[in-house]
Design an enzyme around this catalytic site. Structure first.
Site, short mmCIF file in Angstrom:
data_model
loop_
_atom_site.label_atom_id
_atom_site.label_comp_id
_atom_site.label_asym_id
_atom_site.label_seq_id
_atom_site.Cartn_x
_atom_site.Cartn_y
_atom_site.Cartn_z
N HIS A 7 -6.54 8.52 1.93
CA HIS A 7 -5.44 7.68 1.48
C HIS A 7 -5.21 6.42 2.31
O HIS A 7 -4.77 5.40 1.76
CB HIS A 7 -4.16 8.51 1.43
CG HIS A 7 -2.95 7.73 1.02
ND1 HIS A 7 -2.81 7.16 -0.24
CD2 HIS A 7 -1.82 7.40 1.70
CE1 HIS A 7 -1.64 6.54 -0.32
NE2 HIS A 7 -1.03 6.66 0.84
N HIS A 52 0.85 -1.20 0.00
CA HIS A 52 0.00 0.00 0.00
C HIS A 52 0.87 1.23 0.00
O HIS A 52 1.91 1.29 0.66
CB HIS A 52 -0.91 0.00 1.24
CG HIS A 52 -1.59 1.32 1.50
ND1 HIS A 52 -1.15 2.21 2.46
CD2 HIS A 52 -2.67 1.89 0.90
CE1 HIS A 52 -1.94 3.27 2.46
NE2 HIS A 52 -2.87 3.11 1.53
N SER A 53 0.48 2.26 -0.77
CA SER A 53 1.17 3.54 -0.80
C SER A 53 2.62 3.36 -1.27
O SER A 53 2.85 2.75 -2.33
CB SER A 53 1.08 4.20 0.58
OG SER A 53 1.54 5.53 0.56
N LEU A 54 3.60 3.85 -0.52
CA LEU A 54 5.00 3.60 -0.86
C LEU A 54 5.25 2.10 -1.01
O LEU A 54 5.98 1.68 -1.91
CB LEU A 54 5.89 4.17 0.24
CG LEU A 54 7.37 3.77 0.25
CD1 LEU A 54 8.07 4.23 -1.02
CD2 LEU A 54 8.07 4.34 1.49
#
Length: 342
Positions: free
Chosen positions: A283, A190-192
């Protein structure tokens, strides 16, 4: 009751190290159009931020033999999960942690190196003057050992693909005794962590599912990675991180400016469904789990929304981002990397 994990046989090109030979191989790739399968992989991506004794840990009976990676370092962290029959293992990569976490500093460094147009003007000396950037300098910055991507290469190669153990440096490896090394390997995050998962997937030809990640295609091209791996991104229209428009992130020192992704993108139109604007509060992984994958009902394909939508689905159709362009306001020097720019 044990829910099935749906997967589809596919012929893909894989390799056991970044410099190793490519091999055509039939493997199982996750069926990302099955909501149950996608939700289960999202749970594993969420667990990458946690330890098993955390009260928010997602118990998944299809997966056992949980092994943390990098828990003693300030670098890349996550978990390795083995399926109940030991035929598939999943590397789940942690994303950016909140402030005051042990990894926050390195998380921020990696975000700014990989997802800004030119190292956020500060983390490498590549910006020569306003909106002009030295691409060779960028390539060298991305080759630094401090980059989580390089840690991940070694972790996958030595932990999951033992044939490469003699090639890569063992001092970067946190876990080596991962069960069933010849099993099918998937990568999630997830994300980075999702962007790192996609870069690792591109490196090894490994099936990858990334949730709410920044655009990693520019970093992949600077690293000269192939773009043929079965990578799927899951994003939603009210999350600014996936579109390179996070003003709050910039004020906090995170220059997340890229929006173009490798592979295929599944885009959920939460902006229309909930009336949301792009906001960093949309987010976190719990939003993806509760308001996107767990929302119930059907979704239109993005671009086919509203009253005129003709087809509604549990999961919108995935699409490529062939016409996507990053960093159009920047000028880059004529290094070999520019051959990869479209």
């Amino acid at each position: 009751m044990l829910n099935p994990i749906w997967a589809t046989p596919a012929h893909i090109r894989t390799r056991a190290s970044r410099e190793g030979p490519w091999e055509d191989k039939e493997v199982l790739i996750p069926d990302v159009m099955d909501l149950g399968t996608l939700t289960e992989l999202a749970h594993l991506a969420s667990n990458a931020y946690k330890l098993p004794d955390d009260t928010t840990w997602h118990e998944e009976p299809n997966w056992n033999n949980t092994i943390p990676i990098g828990e003693d370092s300030k670098g890349m962290r996550g978990h390795v999960f083995a399926s109940a029959d030991n035929s598939t293992i999943v590397l789940a990569v942690k994303g950016t942690s909140p402030f005051r976490s042990p990894t926050t500093g390195q998380d921020k460094l990696n975000d700014n190196l990989m997802f800004s147009c030119c190292c956020a003007h500060s983390v490498c000396p590549c910006a020569s003057r306003r909106n002009m950037c030295d691409t060779v300098c960028l390539e060298r910055a991305l080759a630094e050992d401090s980059l989580f991507y390089n840690f991940g290469i070694v972790s996958i190669s030595q932990s999951l693909f033992p044939v490469a153990r003699s090639y890569l440096r063992p001092e970067f490896v946190q876990q080596r005794n991962i069960p069933v090394p010849n099993a099918t390997v998937w990568v999630v995050g997830h994300s980075l962590g999702g962007a790192l998962a996609a870069l690792l997937g591109a490196t090894f030809g490994t099936p990858t599912v990334a949730f709410s990640s920044p655009g990693e295609r520019r970093a992949a091209r600077l690293l000269h990675l192939p773009e043929t791996a079965p990578i799927t991104h899951v994003i939603h229209t009210a999350d600014p991180v996936s579109y390179g428009t996070c003003a709050t992130c910039a004020r906090l020192g995170f220059s997340l400016e890229t929006r173009c992704h490798l592979g295929r993108v599944i885009e959920f139109d939460t902006a229309r469904r909930y009336g949301w604007r792009k906001d960093i509060r949309h987010h976190p992984m719990n939003i993806v789990l509760d308001k996107v994958l767990g929302a119930g009902g059907l979704w239109p394909d993005v671009g086919d929304s509203g009253e005129n939508a003709t087809v509604w689905r549990d999961i919108p159709l995935s699409r490529t981002q062939e016409d996507c362009v990053d960093c159009s306001k920047w000028t880059f020097d004529q290094s070999p990397a520019l051959l990869f720019q479209r």
